[in-house]
Design a protein around this motif. Structure first.
Motif, PDB file in Angstrom:
ATOM      1  N   LEU A   1      69.962   6.807  46.039  1.00 18.80           N
ATOM      2  CA  LEU A   1      70.380   7.784  47.033  1.00 18.80           C
ATOM      3  C   LEU A   1      70.581   7.096  48.382  1.00 18.80           C
ATOM      4  O   LEU A   1      71.432   7.482  49.176  1.00 18.80           O
ATOM      5  N   THR A   2      69.792   6.062  48.630  1.00 13.61           N
ATOM      6  CA  THR A   2      69.935   5.242  49.836  1.00 13.61           C
ATOM      7  C   THR A   2      69.893   3.784  49.418  1.00 13.61           C
ATOM      8  O   THR A   2      69.364   3.436  48.365  1.00 13.61           O
ATOM      9  N   GLN A   3      70.472   2.944  50.233  1.00 19.83           N
ATOM     10  CA  GLN A   3      70.450   1.489  50.041  1.00 19.83           C
ATOM     11  C   GLN A   3      71.093   1.027  48.734  1.00 19.83           C
ATOM     12  O   GLN A   3      70.833  -0.068  48.269  1.00 19.83           O
ATOM     13  N   GLY A   4      71.930   1.819  48.153  1.00 19.00           N
ATOM     14  CA  GLY A   4      72.598   1.436  46.911  1.00 19.00           C
ATOM     15  C   GLY A   4      73.948   0.788  47.168  1.00 19.00           C
ATOM     16  O   GLY A   4      74.321   0.506  48.308  1.00 19.00           O
TER      17      GLY A   4
ATOM     18  N   ILE B   1      84.048  14.913  47.400  1.00 17.01           N
ATOM     19  CA  ILE B   1      83.018  15.620  46.628  1.00 17.01           C
ATOM     20  C   ILE B   1      82.598  14.783  45.427  1.00 17.01           C
ATOM     21  O   ILE B   1      81.404  14.636  45.143  1.00 17.01           O
ATOM     22  N   HIS B   2      83.563  14.188  44.746  1.00 16.57           N
ATOM     23  CA  HIS B   2      83.273  13.341  43.587  1.00 16.57           C
ATOM     24  C   HIS B   2      82.424  12.138  44.002  1.00 16.57           C
ATOM     25  O   HIS B   2      81.465  11.771  43.308  1.00 16.57           O
ATOM     26  N   ALA B   3      82.753  11.521  45.135  1.00 17.36           N
ATOM     27  CA  ALA B   3      82.002  10.355  45.609  1.00 17.36           C
ATOM     28  C   ALA B   3      80.545  10.723  45.909  1.00 17.36           C
ATOM     29  O   ALA B   3      79.617   9.974  45.565  1.00 17.36           O
ATOM     30  N   VAL B   4      80.343  11.879  46.526  1.00 21.84           N
ATOM     31  CA  VAL B   4      78.973  12.329  46.820  1.00 21.84           C
ATOM     32  C   VAL B   4      78.218  12.615  45.530  1.00 21.84           C
ATOM     33  O   VAL B   4      77.060  12.216  45.371  1.00 21.84           O
ATOM     34  N   MET B   5      78.858  13.289  44.597  1.00 24.79           N
ATOM     35  CA  MET B   5      78.216  13.598  43.320  1.00 24.79           C
ATOM     36  C   MET B   5      77.845  12.314  42.572  1.00 24.79           C
ATOM     37  O   MET B   5      76.789  12.228  41.947  1.00 24.79           O
TER      38      MET B   5
END
Length: 73
Positions: free
Chosen positions: A26-29, A14-18
């Protein structure tokens, strides 16, 4: 309803998603690059590529194998 499984989602997940949702990417990071590296390492591959779905992954696999409409498995 037919139960089919139970997700195992930890607080770390959950922490990783947050962390990603709060970042500029949000993408390609950088999280994507880390994920690709971890997967490549896990399966002892030179490279790994993250995609948005299993359908995309299967499509890329068919392209890599040069499969066309007349190919049969």
């Amino acid at each position: 309803m037919i139960p089919y499984g139970h997700q195992d989602i930890s607080e770390a997940d959950i922490h990783a998603v947050m962390e990603v949702l709060r970042s500029d990417f949000l993408t390609q990071g950088p999280a994507v690059s880390r994920f690709e590296g971890a997967i490549a390492s896990k399966v002892n591959a030179k490279h790994a590529i993250a995609v948005n779905s299993a359908t995309s992954a299967l499509h890329i696999a068919c392209l890599a194998l040069e499969l066309g409409p007349n190919n049969r498995l």
